[in-house]
Design a protein around this motif. Sequence first.
Motif, PDB file in Angstrom:
ATOM      1  N   GLY A  46      25.223 -50.838  62.900  1.00  0.00           N
ATOM      2  CA  GLY A  46      23.995 -51.563  62.603  1.00  0.00           C
ATOM      3  C   GLY A  46      23.544 -51.521  61.161  1.00  0.00           C
ATOM      4  O   GLY A  46      22.415 -51.901  60.858  1.00  0.00           O
ATOM      5  N   CYS A  47      24.401 -51.100  60.244  1.00  0.00           N
ATOM      6  CA  CYS A  47      24.030 -51.070  58.828  1.00  0.00           C
ATOM      7  C   CYS A  47      24.080 -52.487  58.258  1.00  0.00           C
ATOM      8  O   CYS A  47      25.058 -53.208  58.447  1.00  0.00           O
ATOM      9  CB  CYS A  47      24.982 -50.165  58.046  1.00  0.00           C
ATOM     10  N   ALA A  48      23.036 -52.871  57.552  1.00  0.00           N
ATOM     11  CA  ALA A  48      22.931 -54.229  57.015  1.00  0.00           C
ATOM     12  C   ALA A  48      23.207 -54.309  55.511  1.00  0.00           C
ATOM     13  O   ALA A  48      22.901 -55.324  54.889  1.00  0.00           O
ATOM     14  CB  ALA A  48      21.532 -54.766  57.300  1.00  0.00           C
ATOM     15  N   PHE A  49      23.796 -53.278  54.924  1.00  0.00           N
ATOM     16  CA  PHE A  49      23.995 -53.255  53.476  1.00  0.00           C
ATOM     17  C   PHE A  49      24.962 -54.349  53.023  1.00  0.00           C
ATOM     18  O   PHE A  49      25.999 -54.591  53.650  1.00  0.00           O
ATOM     19  CB  PHE A  49      24.520 -51.890  53.046  1.00  0.00           C
ATOM     20  N   PRO A  57      28.846 -52.689  55.097  1.00  0.00           N
ATOM     21  CA  PRO A  57      28.074 -51.750  55.915  1.00  0.00           C
ATOM     22  C   PRO A  57      28.606 -50.317  55.843  1.00  0.00           C
ATOM     23  O   PRO A  57      29.805 -50.087  55.657  1.00  0.00           O
ATOM     24  CB  PRO A  57      28.238 -52.301  57.327  1.00  0.00           C
ATOM     25  N   CYS A  58      27.687 -49.379  55.989  1.00  0.00           N
ATOM     26  CA  CYS A  58      28.081 -47.984  56.163  1.00  0.00           C
ATOM     27  C   CYS A  58      28.761 -47.897  57.531  1.00  0.00           C
ATOM     28  O   CYS A  58      28.251 -48.449  58.516  1.00  0.00           O
ATOM     29  CB  CYS A  58      26.851 -47.070  56.154  1.00  0.00           C
ATOM     30  N   LEU A  59      29.910 -47.204  57.598  1.00  0.00           N
ATOM     31  CA  LEU A  59      30.648 -47.102  58.855  1.00  0.00           C
ATOM     32  C   LEU A  59      30.795 -45.681  59.357  1.00  0.00           C
ATOM     33  O   LEU A  59      31.002 -45.470  60.549  1.00  0.00           O
ATOM     34  CB  LEU A  59      32.041 -47.733  58.708  1.00  0.00           C
ATOM     35  N   ARG A  60      30.717 -44.728  58.445  1.00  0.00           N
ATOM     36  CA  ARG A  60      30.880 -43.335  58.874  1.00  0.00           C
ATOM     37  C   ARG A  60      30.187 -42.406  57.888  1.00  0.00           C
ATOM     38  O   ARG A  60      29.757 -42.825  56.818  1.00  0.00           O
ATOM     39  CB  ARG A  60      32.351 -42.967  59.013  1.00  0.00           C
ATOM     40  N   VAL A  61      30.088 -41.149  58.308  1.00  0.00           N
ATOM     41  CA  VAL A  61      29.483 -40.117  57.470  1.00  0.00           C
ATOM     42  C   VAL A  61      30.557 -39.120  57.067  1.00  0.00           C
ATOM     43  O   VAL A  61      31.362 -38.696  57.899  1.00  0.00           O
ATOM     44  CB  VAL A  61      28.346 -39.385  58.218  1.00  0.00           C
ATOM     45  N   GLU A  62      30.594 -38.781  55.803  1.00  0.00           N
ATOM     46  CA  GLU A  62      31.416 -37.680  55.307  1.00  0.00           C
ATOM     47  C   GLU A  62      30.459 -36.532  55.028  1.00  0.00           C
ATOM     48  O   GLU A  62      29.568 -36.652  54.188  1.00  0.00           O
ATOM     49  CB  GLU A  62      32.174 -38.080  54.043  1.00  0.00           C
ATOM     50  N   VAL A  87      29.530 -43.784  53.996  1.00  0.00           N
ATOM     51  CA  VAL A  87      30.594 -44.492  53.284  1.00  0.00           C
ATOM     52  C   VAL A  87      30.956 -45.784  54.017  1.00  0.00           C
ATOM     53  O   VAL A  87      30.762 -45.903  55.226  1.00  0.00           O
ATOM     54  CB  VAL A  87      31.849 -43.608  53.087  1.00  0.00           C
ATOM     55  N   ASN A  88      31.498 -46.746  53.252  1.00  0.00           N
ATOM     56  CA  ASN A  88      31.926 -48.016  53.836  1.00  0.00           C
ATOM     57  C   ASN A  88      33.399 -47.931  54.254  1.00  0.00           C
ATOM     58  O   ASN A  88      34.007 -46.858  54.201  1.00  0.00           O
ATOM     59  CB  ASN A  88      31.675 -49.173  52.865  1.00  0.00           C
ATOM     60  N   GLY A  91      35.733 -46.296  51.938  1.00  0.00           N
ATOM     61  CA  GLY A  91      35.443 -44.901  51.616  1.00  0.00           C
ATOM     62  C   GLY A  91      34.497 -44.727  50.448  1.00  0.00           C
ATOM     63  O   GLY A  91      34.301 -43.616  49.968  1.00  0.00           O
ATOM     64  N   ALA A  92      33.884 -45.827  49.991  1.00  0.00           N
ATOM     65  CA  ALA A  92      32.944 -45.753  48.866  1.00  0.00           C
ATOM     66  C   ALA A  92      31.591 -45.234  49.350  1.00  0.00           C
ATOM     67  O   ALA A  92      31.067 -45.721  50.352  1.00  0.00           O
ATOM     68  CB  ALA A  92      32.775 -47.127  48.235  1.00  0.00           C
ATOM     69  N   PRO A  93      31.020 -44.266  48.651  1.00  0.00           N
ATOM     70  CA  PRO A  93      29.706 -43.752  49.044  1.00  0.00           C
ATOM     71  C   PRO A  93      28.613 -44.797  48.836  1.00  0.00           C
ATOM     72  O   PRO A  93      28.628 -45.544  47.862  1.00  0.00           O
ATOM     73  CB  PRO A  93      29.494 -42.549  48.124  1.00  0.00           C
ATOM     74  N   GLN A  94      27.678 -44.848  49.803  1.00  0.00           N
ATOM     75  CA  GLN A  94      26.612 -45.851  49.753  1.00  0.00           C
ATOM     76  C   GLN A  94      25.230 -45.256  49.975  1.00  0.00           C
ATOM     77  O   GLN A  94      24.279 -45.989  50.200  1.00  0.00           O
ATOM     78  CB  GLN A  94      26.885 -46.955  50.779  1.00  0.00           C
ATOM     79  N   GLY A  95      25.126 -43.954  49.886  1.00  0.00           N
ATOM     80  CA  GLY A  95      23.836 -43.310  50.056  1.00  0.00           C
ATOM     81  C   GLY A  95      23.911 -42.140  51.020  1.00  0.00           C
ATOM     82  O   GLY A  95      24.939 -41.882  51.630  1.00  0.00           O
TER      83      GLY A  95
END
Length: 109
Positions: A46-49, A57-62, A87-88, A91-95
């Motif tokens: 549900g990430c709308a980035f 969208p963010c897909l997972r948490v590292e 991360v998307n 694998g790019a961090p997005q917050g």
Amino acid sequence: MPGHLLHEGITIACPHGGNGRLTPSSTLLVGGRKVALAQDATTISGCAFTIGTAPSPCLRVEWQLPATKVTAGGKAVLLSDSLALCVNAAGAPQGTAQVSGFQTKVKAI
């Protein structure tokens, strides 16, 4: 710095409105819920980035900064002060995700 142990059922929200789901692999329980480990899968939906007009969208948490002195099955546990980096697909961090709803009786470092 000590933090409270994280467990299944916590609330995770990415900075763009997505919801996270943690799937603990530990058999250790705290308050009747499985304790979260640093390598446990955490997915986001549900990430709308977007970047420009392209969805990202963010897909997972590292997870970063797990406990340094407490383990479960030889693996580091996650704490309320562990960093949940969203991360998307690339694998790019997005917050950083916000984490809440964790138990407040057991602390670790």
